[in-house]
Each structure stands twice: as C-alpha cells, then as structure tokens.
Design a protein around this motif. Structure first.
Motif, PDB file in Angstrom:
ATOM      1  N   UNK A  65      60.716 -10.541  67.824  1.00  0.00           N
ATOM      2  CA  UNK A  65      60.008  -9.520  66.776  1.00  0.00           C
ATOM      3  C   UNK A  65      60.542  -9.084  65.650  1.00  0.00           C
ATOM      4  N   UNK A  66      61.907  -8.886  65.757  1.00  0.00           N
ATOM      5  CA  UNK A  66      62.550  -8.216  64.594  1.00  0.00           C
ATOM      6  C   UNK A  66      63.071  -9.423  63.532  1.00  0.00           C
ATOM      7  N   UNK A  67      63.399 -10.570  64.139  1.00  0.00           N
ATOM      8  CA  UNK A  67      63.432 -11.776  63.184  1.00  0.00           C
ATOM      9  C   UNK A  67      62.037 -12.030  62.284  1.00  0.00           C
ATOM     10  N   UNK A  68      61.199 -12.120  63.440  1.00  0.00           N
ATOM     11  CA  UNK A  68      59.878 -12.118  62.451  1.00  0.00           C
ATOM     12  C   UNK A  68      59.637 -10.914  61.363  1.00  0.00           C
ATOM     13  N   UNK A  69      59.914  -9.660  61.536  1.00  0.00           N
ATOM     14  CA  UNK A  69      59.942  -8.699  60.815  1.00  0.00           C
ATOM     15  C   UNK A  69      60.569  -9.031  59.598  1.00  0.00           C
ATOM     16  N   UNK A  70      61.973  -9.377  59.749  1.00  0.00           N
ATOM     17  CA  UNK A  70      62.834  -9.953  58.813  1.00  0.00           C
ATOM     18  C   UNK A  70      62.524 -10.893  57.800  1.00  0.00           C
ATOM     19  N   UNK A  88      71.258  -9.103  54.071  1.00  0.00           N
ATOM     20  CA  UNK A  88      72.329  -8.147  54.090  1.00  0.00           C
ATOM     21  C   UNK A  88      72.346  -7.047  53.024  1.00  0.00           C
ATOM     22  N   UNK A  89      71.372  -6.947  52.069  1.00  0.00           N
ATOM     23  CA  UNK A  89      71.392  -5.889  51.283  1.00  0.00           C
ATOM     24  C   UNK A  89      70.614  -4.805  51.543  1.00  0.00           C
ATOM     25  N   UNK A  90      69.838  -4.961  52.418  1.00  0.00           N
ATOM     26  CA  UNK A  90      69.259  -3.726  53.169  1.00  0.00           C
ATOM     27  C   UNK A  90      69.501  -3.767  54.648  1.00  0.00           C
ATOM     28  N   UNK A  91      68.856  -2.858  55.362  1.00  0.00           N
ATOM     29  CA  UNK A  91      69.117  -2.905  56.733  1.00  0.00           C
ATOM     30  C   UNK A  91      68.385  -3.967  57.690  1.00  0.00           C
ATOM     31  N   UNK A  92      68.765  -4.517  58.527  1.00  0.00           N
ATOM     32  CA  UNK A  92      68.117  -5.443  59.357  1.00  0.00           C
ATOM     33  C   UNK A  92      67.176  -4.698  60.174  1.00  0.00           C
ATOM     34  N   UNK A  93      65.692  -5.343  60.284  1.00  0.00           N
ATOM     35  CA  UNK A  93      64.953  -4.655  61.136  1.00  0.00           C
ATOM     36  C   UNK A  93      65.068  -4.475  62.548  1.00  0.00           C
ATOM     37  N   UNK A  94      65.172  -3.274  63.065  1.00  0.00           N
ATOM     38  CA  UNK A  94      65.585  -3.067  64.354  1.00  0.00           C
ATOM     39  C   UNK A  94      64.609  -2.174  65.081  1.00  0.00           C
ATOM     40  N   UNK A  95      63.701  -1.659  64.125  1.00  0.00           N
ATOM     41  CA  UNK A  95      62.746  -0.580  64.640  1.00  0.00           C
ATOM     42  C   UNK A  95      61.608  -0.993  65.684  1.00  0.00           C
TER      43      UNK A  95
END
Length: 108
Positions: A65-70, A88-95
């Motif tokens: 799910x997080x990879x799909x958001x990314x 890597x210029x912003x946060x990896x989606x982990x929410x």
C-alpha cells in the motif's frame, strides 16, 4: 490559439529550473519503472502466500500500500500535478496502515 513571442520562447527554453525538472523526471520515471516491477513481485508473492498458506503476509500488505502511494506521488510529479519531489527528496509514504479482512468463503 495563443501565440508565443520570440523573447518568451527564449526565456522558457533557457529556464534552468525546467531543465533541472527534466533530470528529476528521468530519475523518477526510472524509479517508477523499478517500483512497478517490485509491486508486481509483491502481488505475486501475496498470491502464492494466499494460495499455499491461506492468508497474505501482513507486512507485505502494508508495504504494498505504501509503495502504491509512492508510485502515485511519482505519477503526480511526472504529470505536473504536483511540484513536490517524492522520496528520497521527500518522505516515503508510511502513513497508511491496512487491516486485511479475509472473505468468508465457507457459505459457498
């Protein structure tokens, strides 16, 4: 139809930010290609896990799910829907946390 005057065209072509964005777009397009392959591998692993053990791996569900958001963030950047650079210029989606609900197939 709008016309572009010569001075405006020269200014647009000489804009360093536009050329820098092209560099980022090539990098993120490559990351998107790798990420979509990884997402396919996760889908295949999840299918095999479900096939042989009866349930998917919870950790891979969350990561998928997080990879799909990314990948969505990359697509937004590539299509100019966003100017925010993804990881890597912003946060990896982990929410995103997903709870897997298995369907009840006993009645069929």
């Amino acid at each position: 139809m709008t016309t572009i005057n010569e001075a405006e065209l020269k200014r647009n072509v000489a804009d360093k930010d536009t050329w820098l964005r092209l560099v980022y777009m090539v990098i993120f397009a490559f990351a998107f290609h790798i990420g979509s392959g990884l997402l396919f591998a996760i889908a295949l692993l999840q299918f095999l896990a479900k096939l042989f053990s009866g349930k998917a791996f919870d950790g891979l569900v969350d990561f998928g799910v997080n990879l799909a958001s990314y990948l969505g963030q990359i697509a937004q950047y590539l299509s100019y829907a966003s100017n925010d650079k993804p990881f890597p210029f912003g946060a990896f989606p982990t929410h995103v946390v997903v709870q897997v609900v298995e369907p009840d197939n006993k009645g069929s």
